[in-house]
Design a protein around this motif. Structure first.
Motif, mmCIF file in Angstrom:
data_model
loop_
_atom_site.group_PDB
_atom_site.id
_atom_site.type_symbol
_atom_site.label_atom_id
_atom_site.label_comp_id
_atom_site.label_asym_id
_atom_site.label_seq_id
_atom_site.Cartn_x
_atom_site.Cartn_y
_atom_site.Cartn_z
ATOM 1 N N ARG A 206 0.961 4.943 -7.936
ATOM 2 C CA ARG A 206 0.719 6.390 -7.927
ATOM 3 C C ARG A 206 -0.445 6.731 -8.865
ATOM 4 O O ARG A 206 -0.779 5.964 -9.791
ATOM 5 N N THR B 165 -2.063 3.898 -1.627
ATOM 6 C CA THR B 165 -1.200 3.884 -2.800
ATOM 7 C C THR B 165 -0.388 2.592 -2.867
ATOM 8 O O THR B 165 -0.249 1.973 -3.940
ATOM 9 N N ILE B 166 0.190 2.150 -1.732
ATOM 10 C CA ILE B 166 0.991 0.922 -1.717
ATOM 11 C C ILE B 166 0.112 -0.286 -2.028
ATOM 12 O O ILE B 166 0.517 -1.200 -2.767
ATOM 13 N N THR B 167 -1.091 -0.308 -1.482
ATOM 14 C CA THR B 167 -1.997 -1.436 -1.760
ATOM 15 C C THR B 167 -2.359 -1.491 -3.240
ATOM 16 O O THR B 167 -2.378 -2.573 -3.853
ATOM 17 N N PRO C 283 -0.959 7.023 1.830
ATOM 18 C CA PRO C 283 0.196 6.164 1.492
ATOM 19 C C PRO C 283 -0.148 4.685 1.469
ATOM 20 O O PRO C 283 0.286 3.948 0.577
ATOM 21 N N GLY D 127 -0.475 -0.383 -5.638
ATOM 22 C CA GLY D 127 0.711 -0.822 -6.353
ATOM 23 C C GLY D 127 0.940 -2.315 -6.245
ATOM 24 O O GLY D 127 1.331 -2.968 -7.226
ATOM 25 N N LEU D 128 0.717 -2.883 -5.045
ATOM 26 C CA LEU D 128 0.861 -4.331 -4.897
ATOM 27 C C LEU D 128 -0.139 -5.080 -5.782
ATOM 28 O O LEU D 128 0.189 -6.115 -6.374
ATOM 29 N N MET E 262 8.175 -2.315 -1.362
ATOM 30 C CA MET E 262 7.276 -1.217 -1.010
ATOM 31 C C MET E 262 7.513 0.001 -1.905
ATOM 32 O O MET E 262 6.573 0.690 -2.316
ATOM 33 N N ALA E 263 8.797 0.267 -2.216
ATOM 34 C CA ALA E 263 9.088 1.401 -3.100
ATOM 35 C C ALA E 263 8.527 1.160 -4.501
ATOM 36 O O ALA E 263 7.954 2.068 -5.133
ATOM 37 N N ALA F 224 5.996 -0.760 -5.226
ATOM 38 C CA ALA F 224 4.531 -0.694 -5.137
ATOM 39 C C ALA F 224 4.048 0.757 -5.064
ATOM 40 O O ALA F 224 3.033 1.126 -5.681
ATOM 41 N N ALA F 225 4.802 1.591 -4.314
ATOM 42 C CA ALA F 225 4.409 3.008 -4.231
ATOM 43 C C ALA F 225 4.544 3.694 -5.576
ATOM 44 O O ALA F 225 3.707 4.518 -5.964
ATOM 45 N N TRP F 226 5.611 3.356 -6.326
ATOM 46 C CA TRP F 226 5.769 3.980 -7.651
ATOM 47 C C TRP F 226 4.715 3.476 -8.647
ATOM 48 O O TRP F 226 4.197 4.234 -9.451
#
Length: 564
Positions: free
Chosen positions: A101, A40-42, A37, A44-45, A93-94, A96-98
């Motif tokens: 992916r 994935t967030i990193t 996770p 996305g950012l 964060m949401a 970035a997660a999307w």
């Protein structure tokens, strides 16, 4: 003093290294799963930041002030709202997660529609060959399930079959060559023409494996190969049946390629070679490659029936005894080679009878290279002279114990003109250029395990040494350096392998002329005192082993000097 035992890290270090490598790989996989996770967030950012930077760069300068005011207003509103910063962080964060992916499309579980149609058509084409009316549960039937007959398959980028495993019923006659050939030709036609396929029959498991062979490398130039004396590299092949590799230099790269090595000498089972091919297929290139390798340890006699000057670069070189392009010179050179073979046999026989090792002059290899000898057959018949091929009987029959090797290269349409001695004593065979499977089988004595193609590069063909397997062959690029169509790299590679020039009179080595300094001055040699003329004295003739009793033996001449 007692010896200390080695540390365990030195005694069984390899096992510990393997174990530690496996532990490190397992720990890395576990950490990747736990931190997925965060990763994935990193990601996305980073993508959102890149998108914002790209948006700022694309915005005109006169509109950047308004954009900054809008962003500042949004941040101020978010800061003043209750729980605004927390909601903004959750939203970021949401997003970035999307955005971060994994977007790699999942591989399809089975073949697509076009691939399925190709496999179904191939299955239907095999039904007449693998089906029987008496079979209660036929594996092959019209409209049957193709996935049971093809358990493994693979396709290339163009949608053509690159690997296929075919199951067939046990009653199929896979032991007959004709039945196997029909199946191989059908699979090659349905899988895609213009490629070479390798077929592996598993008679015990009733399976046929079809694989697409990669093209052999054509960029390997002539060079010094790492071989022992008596070994000649004919070319390079696939690593399917050759376990040996040679280190080669291809431009600035170093790589290992499996070679086709031909062994000659006293213990060779295939002492002579016959190369056949179409015009322009590379038979002259093969002879030049063999000549450059033979000159490292022996002497060479070249007879060029084509008369195109393909071997002019070897004229006058150290170790090259003759380069003949005419009928008279060819007859003289081959007659001398026959007498030299008999002389070596007589000298070796005398040494063996006396219990001594063979003389040194009988151990140096002698190579007789003939390019298109059938061209002299018609000239000799027109002039009512002897056919040069008739002089090859002694070197071909007794060449192995005398360290004499014969290499004959000719065209496919002249096979019937070759004498029986040439066809019977040349157990090493090479076929270059486009040829059908039937032609390859008739010339090599065994069918190839691949499907020949219609268009091949020069020097490409098949080779078989004695009763061994049939190999695909690619001859190293050894062109005529005096040809204007030759590239500079290949020309220089051949020139670097040529021996130094020698004068035919005294055999002294002279340096090659330097184009920058002009031609060297010719100095007339001083007249030498005439040597005493030896008188031939016939001694008791010694029969040649293996020759019939009615054949006239060769007289041995001894040298006697007259004293004044």
């Amino acid at each position: 003093m007692a010896r200390r035992p080695l540390p365990r890290i030195l005694s069984n270090g390899s096992a510990q290294l393997v174990r530690s490598r496996e532990l490190a790989r397992t720990a890395a996989d576990s950490a990747t799963d736990v931190l997925h996770p965060l990763i994935t967030i990193t990601r996305g950012l980073r993508r959102l930041a890149a998108a914002g930077r790209r948006r700022w760069t694309e915005t005109p300068k006169e509109r950047r002030g308004a954009l900054l005011f809008l962003v500042a207003s949004v941040l101020l509103v978010v800061a003043l709202l209750p729980y605004g910063p927390l909601l903004a962080a959750i939203t970021l964060m949401a997003a970035a997660a999307w955005t971060g992916r994994d977007r790699t499309p999942a591989a399809p579980d089975g073949p697509d529609e076009s691939q399925t149609e190709r496999l179904r058509a191939l299955y239907e084409a095999l039904v007449p060959y693998f089906s029987s009316a008496e079979d209660p549960e036929p594996l092959y039937a019209h409209g049957g399930a193709w996935d049971k007959a093809f358990p493994t398959y693979a396709f290339d980028g163009g949608g053509r079959i690159s690997h296929l495993v075919v199951r067939y019923p046990a009653y199929f006659t896979d032991g007959e060559a004709e039945a196997r050939t029909r199946i191989e030709r059908l699979l090659a036609a349905k899988s895609g023409r213009g490629r070479e396929y390798h077929f592996t029959w598993d008679e015990e498991g009733n399976q046929l494996t079809v694989g697409v062979l990669l093209p052999l490398p054509v960029d390997i130039a002539a060079q010094r190969f790492v071989t022992a004396p008596g070994e000649t590299v004919l070319g390079f092949t696939d690593p399917t049946r050759v376990r040996r590799t040679l280190p080669l230099t291809c431009g600035e790269q170093q790589r290992d390629v499996p070679p086709v090595v031909w062994r000659t000498g006293l213990r060779s089972a295939e002492p002579h070679l016959l190369a056949l091919g179409q015009p322009g297929s590379g038979t002259s290139t093969l002879l030049r490659s063999i000549a450059l390798q033979a000159l490292q340890h022996g002497d060479v006699v070249i007879v060029d029936g084509g008369g195109t000057g393909e071997y002019a670069c070897l004229t006058g070189r150290d170790g090259v005894l003759a380069v003949e392009c005419g009928l008279t010179g060819a007859l003289a050179s081959l007659e001398w080679a026959a007498h030299e073979t008999e002389r070596r046999l007589i000298a070796a026989n005398r040494a063996h009878q006396a219990g001594h090792p063979p003389p040194a002059d009988t151990k140096r290899p002698l190579w007789i290279l003939l390019d298109r000898p059938t061209a002299f057959t018609h000239l000799a018949a027109a002039d009512d002279r002897k056919d040069p091929q008739s002089l090859l009987h002694v070197p071909l029959r007794h060449g192995r114990p005398a360290n004499v090797t014969v290499v004959v290269a000719d065209q496919l349409d002249s096979v019937d003109t070759l004498t029986d001695a040439v066809r019977q004593h040349t157990r090493a065979r090479v076929v270059l250029g486009p040829a059908t499977a039937d032609q390859v089988e008739s010339l090599l004595g065994a069918p190839p395990h691949t499907t020949p193609v219609d268009q091949v590069p020069p020097g490409r063909g098949y080779a078989r040494l004695g009763t061994g397997p049939v190999h695909r062959l690619q001859v190293p690029a050894t062109p005529n350096p005096y040809d204007d169509a030759t590239s500079d790299a290949h020309r220089q590679a051949v020139l670097d392998l040529l021996p130094p020039r020698t004068t035919p009179a005294d055999g002294e080595t002279v340096p090659d002329p330097d184009p920058a300094q002009g031609e060297p001055e010719l100095v007339e040699p001083e007249p030498a005192e005439p040597e005493a003329v030896p008188e031939p004295v016939e001694t008791e003739p010694v029969p040649v082993p293996g020759e019939p009793a009615g054949r006239k033996p060769v007289p041995v001449l001894t040298k006697t000097t007259k004293t004044s």
